[in-house]
Enzyme design. Structure first.
Site, PDB file in Angstrom:
ATOM      1  N   CYS A 115       0.809  -1.223   0.000  1.00  0.00           N
ATOM      2  CA  CYS A 115       0.000   0.000   0.000  1.00  0.00           C
ATOM      3  C   CYS A 115       0.845   1.276   0.000  1.00  0.00           C
ATOM      4  CB  CYS A 115      -0.954   0.001   1.190  1.00  0.00           C
ATOM      5  SG  CYS A 115      -2.048  -1.435   1.236  1.00  0.00           S
ATOM      6  N   HIS A 248      -3.081   7.023   2.445  1.00  0.00           N
ATOM      7  CA  HIS A 248      -3.555   5.759   1.901  1.00  0.00           C
ATOM      8  C   HIS A 248      -4.991   5.535   2.341  1.00  0.00           C
ATOM      9  CE1 HIS A 248      -4.106   1.630   0.968  1.00  0.00           C
ATOM     10  NE2 HIS A 248      -3.901   1.189   2.188  1.00  0.00           N
ATOM     11  N   ASN A 278     -10.201  -0.058  -0.219  1.00  0.00           N
ATOM     12  CA  ASN A 278      -8.739  -0.055  -0.158  1.00  0.00           C
ATOM     13  C   ASN A 278      -8.202  -0.665  -1.448  1.00  0.00           C
ATOM     14  OD1 ASN A 278      -6.017  -0.487   0.340  1.00  0.00           O
ATOM     15  ND2 ASN A 278      -6.323  -1.322   2.391  1.00  0.00           N
TER      16      ASN A 278
END
Length: 321
Positions: A115, A248, A278
């Protein structure tokens, strides 16, 4: 002195949005209320069977090239951040290079920092440009995380989606990227990992993403706050000098906690986790593209990107748009 500035952004998500209720109707033991209260996620996009990471990256890249007003062969460096590469090799970046029709022989490679991958990739590209070895880089974050999810694990499968985001980063006489910081600590790898390995023509061990949510939350909030301060200090600026924070997009509570630590109002935090879920390495460039295209982020403003992901990896980039 040569600087690196963003000339254009692009984003792409596949298919129609899949709501929390859609997942319930597919047989997942969850509810819209449970997901929203814990994560802030309402929708995500899932790639069709046969769609590869490079396909999503291609669409985002075309939009970034258009926004920058450049042709594919004007690019002299391609970096793709991904944890869901098309194949073992060649790199997704090389496959993207071919799909874009880039024939100038420029370097192309992948970055695997989960990520945090886009922050890593952008920081690397900036160093190439600042050194004078390259003039214009295509930096992409792209994922098809739906391929590595255990759809019987409601604690993880509801969190993720597929997508891609891209920027064109080019040499400039005016300051663009102001500072960056990258970190990793492999001792935390068990709390967020996909532990399967390739052997004898197949995957051995557990092939799916596994996560200790509480442990990830605590570590993420701490390191995101620390790396933000580190990056601001490196640029010789203060928290009040930041116009926008793009973290993020994993969990709204992590973003809210990070904003509180940095004494930033949530009105100055770009949030897209509610519509995209996500998307790992794609989440930051996707959110950046949304905020650029809807007019929130304006030329001359200072923007901080920060990510944290499996590895454990984390990092931040501060730039003037």
């Amino acid at each position: 002195m040569t600087f690196a500035r963003i000339a254009g952004t692009g984003g792409f998500v596949p298919g129609e949005p899949v709501s929390n209720q859609d997942l319930v109707e597919r047989g997942i033991d969850t509810s819209d209320q449970w997901i929203v209260e814990r994560t802030g996620i309402r929708y995500r996009h899932l790639a069709e069977k046969g769609a590869a990471t490079s396909d999503l990256a291609l669409e985002a890249s075309r939009r970034a090239l258009d926004a920058a007003g450049v042709e594919a062969n004007d690019i002299d460096l391609v970096i793709v951040a991904t944890s869901t590469a098309d194949c073992i090799f060649p790199s997704t970046a090389a496959l993207l290079q071919a799909k874009l029709g880039i024939t100038n022989g420029c370097a192309a490679f992948d970055v695997q920092a989960v990520c945090s991958g886009f922050v890593y990739a952008m920081s690397i590209a900036e160093k190439f440009i600042a050194s004078g070895s390259n003039r214009r880089a295509l930096v992409v974050g792209a994922e098809v995380f739906s391929r590595i999810l255990d759809w019987n694990d409601r604690g993880t499968c509801v969190l993720f989606g597929d997508g891609a985001g891209a920027i064109v980063l080019e040499a400039s006489d005016e300051p663009g990227v102001l500072a960056s910081a990258l970190h990793a600590d492999g001792s935390h790898s068990p709390i967020l990992c996909a532990p399967g390995t390739l052997a004898a023509g197949g995957v051995t061990g557990d092939p799916f993403l596994r996560m200790d949510g509480q442990a990830v939350f605590k570590l993420a909030v701490r390191v995101l706050g620390e790396v933000a301060h580190e990056t601001i200090d490196a640029a010789d600026l203060t928290l009040g000098d930041i116009d926008w924070l793009i973290p993020h997009q994993a969990n709204i509570r992590i973003m809210q906690s990070t904003a509180r630590r940095l004494k930033l109002d949530m009105d100055n935090v770009v949030v897209t986790v509610d519509r995209h879920g996500n998307t790992s390495a794609a989440s930051i460039p996707l959110a950046l593209d949304v905020a650029v295209r809807d007019g929130r982020i304006q030329r001359g403003q200072r923007v901080m990107l920060e990510g944290v992901g499996g590895g454990f990896t984390w990092g931040a980039v501060l730039f003037r748009f």
